[in-house]
Enzyme design. Sequence first.
Site, PDB file in Angstrom:
ATOM      1  N   LYS A 413     -11.159  -0.935   3.505  1.00 31.54           N
ATOM      2  CA  LYS A 413     -11.537   0.329   2.864  1.00 31.54           C
ATOM      3  C   LYS A 413     -12.456  -0.015   1.716  1.00 31.54           C
ATOM      4  O   LYS A 413     -12.358  -1.106   1.152  1.00 31.54           O
ATOM      5  CB  LYS A 413     -10.314   1.102   2.384  1.00 31.54           C
ATOM      6  CG  LYS A 413      -9.711   0.609   1.078  1.00 31.54           C
ATOM      7  CD  LYS A 413      -8.981   1.728   0.322  1.00 31.54           C
ATOM      8  CE  LYS A 413      -9.266   1.684  -1.159  1.00 31.54           C
ATOM      9  NZ  LYS A 413      -8.538   2.628  -1.988  1.00 31.54           N
ATOM     10  N   TRP A 514      -6.117   7.939   3.280  1.00 33.55           N
ATOM     11  CA  TRP A 514      -5.472   9.017   2.507  1.00 33.55           C
ATOM     12  C   TRP A 514      -5.566   8.812   0.998  1.00 33.55           C
ATOM     13  O   TRP A 514      -4.637   9.156   0.267  1.00 33.55           O
ATOM     14  CB  TRP A 514      -4.006   9.162   2.929  1.00 33.55           C
ATOM     15  CG  TRP A 514      -3.760   9.284   4.395  1.00 33.55           C
ATOM     16  CD1 TRP A 514      -3.898  10.417   5.153  1.00 33.55           C
ATOM     17  CD2 TRP A 514      -3.313   8.256   5.308  1.00 33.55           C
ATOM     18  NE1 TRP A 514      -3.575  10.149   6.461  1.00 33.55           N
ATOM     19  CE2 TRP A 514      -3.206   8.837   6.591  1.00 33.55           C
ATOM     20  CE3 TRP A 514      -2.990   6.899   5.152  1.00 33.55           C
ATOM     21  CZ2 TRP A 514      -2.806   8.119   7.710  1.00 33.55           C
ATOM     22  CZ3 TRP A 514      -2.584   6.191   6.274  1.00 33.55           C
ATOM     23  CH2 TRP A 514      -2.491   6.786   7.520  1.00 33.55           C
ATOM     24  N   HIS A 515      -6.653   8.243   0.523  1.00 32.82           N
ATOM     25  CA  HIS A 515      -6.816   8.041  -0.922  1.00 32.82           C
ATOM     26  C   HIS A 515      -7.810   9.038  -1.513  1.00 32.82           C
ATOM     27  O   HIS A 515      -8.525   8.732  -2.455  1.00 32.82           O
ATOM     28  CB  HIS A 515      -7.282   6.601  -1.201  1.00 32.82           C
ATOM     29  CG  HIS A 515      -6.259   5.571  -0.812  1.00 32.82           C
ATOM     30  ND1 HIS A 515      -6.526   4.219  -0.806  1.00 32.82           N
ATOM     31  CD2 HIS A 515      -4.973   5.699  -0.418  1.00 32.82           C
ATOM     32  CE1 HIS A 515      -5.436   3.568  -0.419  1.00 32.82           C
ATOM     33  NE2 HIS A 515      -4.475   4.436  -0.171  1.00 32.82           N
ATOM     34  N   TYR A 516      -7.854  10.236  -0.934  1.00 33.39           N
ATOM     35  CA  TYR A 516      -8.801  11.238  -1.420  1.00 33.39           C
ATOM     36  C   TYR A 516      -8.448  11.649  -2.857  1.00 33.39           C
ATOM     37  O   TYR A 516      -7.285  11.606  -3.264  1.00 33.39           O
ATOM     38  CB  TYR A 516      -8.843  12.462  -0.486  1.00 33.39           C
ATOM     39  CG  TYR A 516      -7.489  13.030  -0.153  1.00 33.39           C
ATOM     40  CD1 TYR A 516      -6.893  13.956  -0.995  1.00 33.39           C
ATOM     41  CD2 TYR A 516      -6.788  12.629   0.984  1.00 33.39           C
ATOM     42  CE1 TYR A 516      -5.645  14.466  -0.721  1.00 33.39           C
ATOM     43  CE2 TYR A 516      -5.529  13.131   1.274  1.00 33.39           C
ATOM     44  CZ  TYR A 516      -4.964  14.044   0.414  1.00 33.39           C
ATOM     45  OH  TYR A 516      -3.715  14.536   0.670  1.00 33.39           O
ATOM     46  N   HIS A 517      -9.463  12.026  -3.604  1.00 28.22           N
ATOM     47  CA  HIS A 517      -9.304  12.315  -5.036  1.00 28.22           C
ATOM     48  C   HIS A 517     -10.467  13.202  -5.485  1.00 28.22           C
ATOM     49  O   HIS A 517     -11.395  13.436  -4.722  1.00 28.22           O
ATOM     50  CB  HIS A 517      -9.281  11.001  -5.830  1.00 28.22           C
ATOM     51  CG  HIS A 517     -10.457  10.118  -5.544  1.00 28.22           C
ATOM     52  ND1 HIS A 517     -10.487   9.235  -4.466  1.00 28.22           N
ATOM     53  CD2 HIS A 517     -11.664   9.999  -6.140  1.00 28.22           C
ATOM     54  CE1 HIS A 517     -11.654   8.620  -4.440  1.00 28.22           C
ATOM     55  NE2 HIS A 517     -12.394   9.069  -5.440  1.00 28.22           N
TER      56      HIS A 517
END
Length: 580
Positions: A413, A514-517
Amino acid sequence: MAPKFGELFLKILLILSIIKSSQGREFSRKNYPYLKMASSFSLSPPRGYDYIIVGGGTAGCPLAATLSQKYSVLLLERGGSPYGNVNVSYLQNFHISLADTSPQSPSQAFISTDGVINARARVLGGGTCINAGFYTRASSSFVKEAGWNIELVNESYPWIERQIVHWPKLAPWQVALKDGLLEAGVSPFNGYTYDHLYGTKVGGTIFNKNGFRHTAADLLASGSPKNLNVLLHATVLRILFNVRGSKPRAVGVLFKDENGKQHRAILNGRRQSEVILSSGALGSPQLLLLSGIGPKQDLDKLGIPVILNNWHVGKGMSDNPMNSIFIPTKKPVEQSLIQSVGITKMGSFIEASSGFGQSSDSIHCHHGIMSAEIGQLSTTPPKLRTIEAARKYSKTKNDLPREAFQGGFILEKIDGPLSRGHLNLVDTNVDNNPNVTFNYFNHPYDLQRCVYGIRTIERIVHTKQFAKLTEDDSYSIEMLLNMSVKANVNLIPKHTNDTASLEQFCRDTVITIWHYHGGCHIGQVVDKEYKVLGVDRLRVVDGSTYDSSPGTNPQATVMMMGRYMGVKILRKRLGKRAGV
Ligand SMILES: Cc1cc2nc3c(=O)[nH]c(=O)nc-3n(C[C@H](O)[C@H](O)[C@H](O)COP(=O)(O)OP(=O)(O)OC[C@H]3O[C@@H](n4cnc5c(N)ncnc54)[C@H](O)[C@@H]3O)c2cc1C
Ligand SMILES: *[C@@H]1O[C@H](CO)[C@@H](O)[C@H](O)[C@H]1NC(C)=O
Ligand SMILES: *[C@@H]1O[C@H](CO)[C@@H](O)[C@H](O)[C@H]1NC(C)=O
Ligand SMILES: *[C@@H]1O[C@H](CO)[C@@H](O)[C@H](O)[C@H]1NC(C)=O
Ligand SMILES: *[C@@H]1O[C@H](CO)[C@@H](O)[C@H](O)[C@H]1NC(C)=O
Ligand SMILES: *[C@@H]1O[C@H](CO)[C@@H](O)[C@H](O)[C@H]1NC(C)=O
């Protein structure tokens, strides 16, 4: 007879272990007197609360626990309890929660307009109840840029770690990644550490040695039971404002309970009382918009009365793109999520996950965090992915050869994507997902780092360490990779020396970690104290305020931030008397 008897024996062992763990602290309800159903709400204390926190997730739980040590706190969570839910509690069920699309599921699926299937939490404990458990801190440069007080940061991480973080029992696939990374030059080896350091390391985990999950909800136990009120299945519809003064002032929230009945929860009259949103990177901007804080034009279209016209709400959404390669192995490998990580100077992070391929039933045959049934359809280009395609895959996966599950994934990632997107409401129903766009790889530097990451994976695959796991007399790694491509569990880059084909590979196989911010950036939506600009008594404390995702994986820092802000608020109000 013999194998049947063996099977029976194993089943008895399994049942015994379930009984044993269900007698443990984890399952007994009397330890959670502060958990109530939303319908039990009455206006107590009658004069309202010092703090109303919206979202009992990764940041909301440590924040509520900390503030309740001195003040009355109402924590409102739209999901249910994580306790006693086997889908949440056991590592081997990671993919089951995520594949469950029922309204009771602790995970709510959403698809960004980019076409990548994604998930948001809907349970007390938030993301920590459905995530892969890897626990690792932010870099010191992240802490510096956030303007945080380093001493308080260094006290807040251990507060979390003491309660819910463990060192992992390293699974064979994670050992292979660690050794492969070192052989491929991602060095030095930094051992077992929470710190963010260049090279290869083993991080912490919220799963204990038996694969039992600890979550942010467990942190509520360190709150003060007399001050802490937690309502489950309490969905906040909007923030209530008093608009008579010079600035709109938050006075409470409107929420609905599990039967759909609406209630008002209000702040007490004290000047320092506040509503705090910790509803996550999708939930917090969504609630600001539903409450009338956002771009006037968009709010007008949906008939939402404007409290404050702010164009920036919902802007600057990012998700770290993830790409992976499946490595078939000679022998089946044990299931593992993430335990080892390679931190490269180029800003690509290398991690691994392995599924389980030996089981006779399809639900237990999966690819860990890369399971297609949870939406990680990396062999289908993003625009063609649908929830139906994921469902269809899970129905037909029993027809795949067992060898297709035998192996593990190495993923990369990229850190702090420069590609930015945005979020807007589709309608005024808070239960529906907002419309989100991440624009993966729009920025050329993001693509460059993905290419670097895939080349690093290629180097790892060709190390002696991996040769031991893959090649034997009859197959070479190339032949095995070809077989996995035919079984449609893998797409491999055609030529790793050809940058254009690697760039295409990055775009075609992009999935999420799933590390959206983003969505509530500092200086645009909130100030440095996370107070919402232009209104009083309202803050946002969660990952929606981040410009980039902290560390290799964010949960440690999101939880730390909850504790940190709780202590900061107490110290500001009470000085030394805060006692924290
Ligand atoms: C599948 C998956 C795997 C991951 N793996 C890892 C990993 O291994 N390591 C790692 O560090 N990170 C991982 N992450 C990321 C990490 O878990 C998240 O970044 C983090 O949990 C987000 O925290 P948050 O507080 O911003 O949001 P959340 O934890 O999602 O909290 C938001 C909460 O608010 C509630 N809420 C939202 N709207 C409302 C409303 N209107 N009313 C009431 N309540 C509301 C939600 O139900 C939720 O409980 C993973 C995430 C996922 C989804
Ligand atoms: C766990 O998930 C399965 C599969 O989606 C579902 O049938 C079951 O009801 C879930 N269990 C709980 C406790 O939610
Ligand atoms: C804070 O912790 C980090 C990481 O453990 C350490 O490197 C640093 O020296 C500490 N800083 C202070 C001021 O204590
Ligand atoms: C969702 O966002 C996309 C991209 O910005 C836009 O084209 C589309 O019209 C939006 N859909 C809705 C329903 O708002
Ligand atoms: C793998 O497949 C490609 C394309 O189908 C083929 O060109 C190549 O020779 C195969 N490699 C091996 C080692 O079988
Ligand atoms: C990449 O390598 C292959 C074989 O190693 C070679 O045939 C091909 O010409 C190379 N491509 C480029 C763009 O250099």
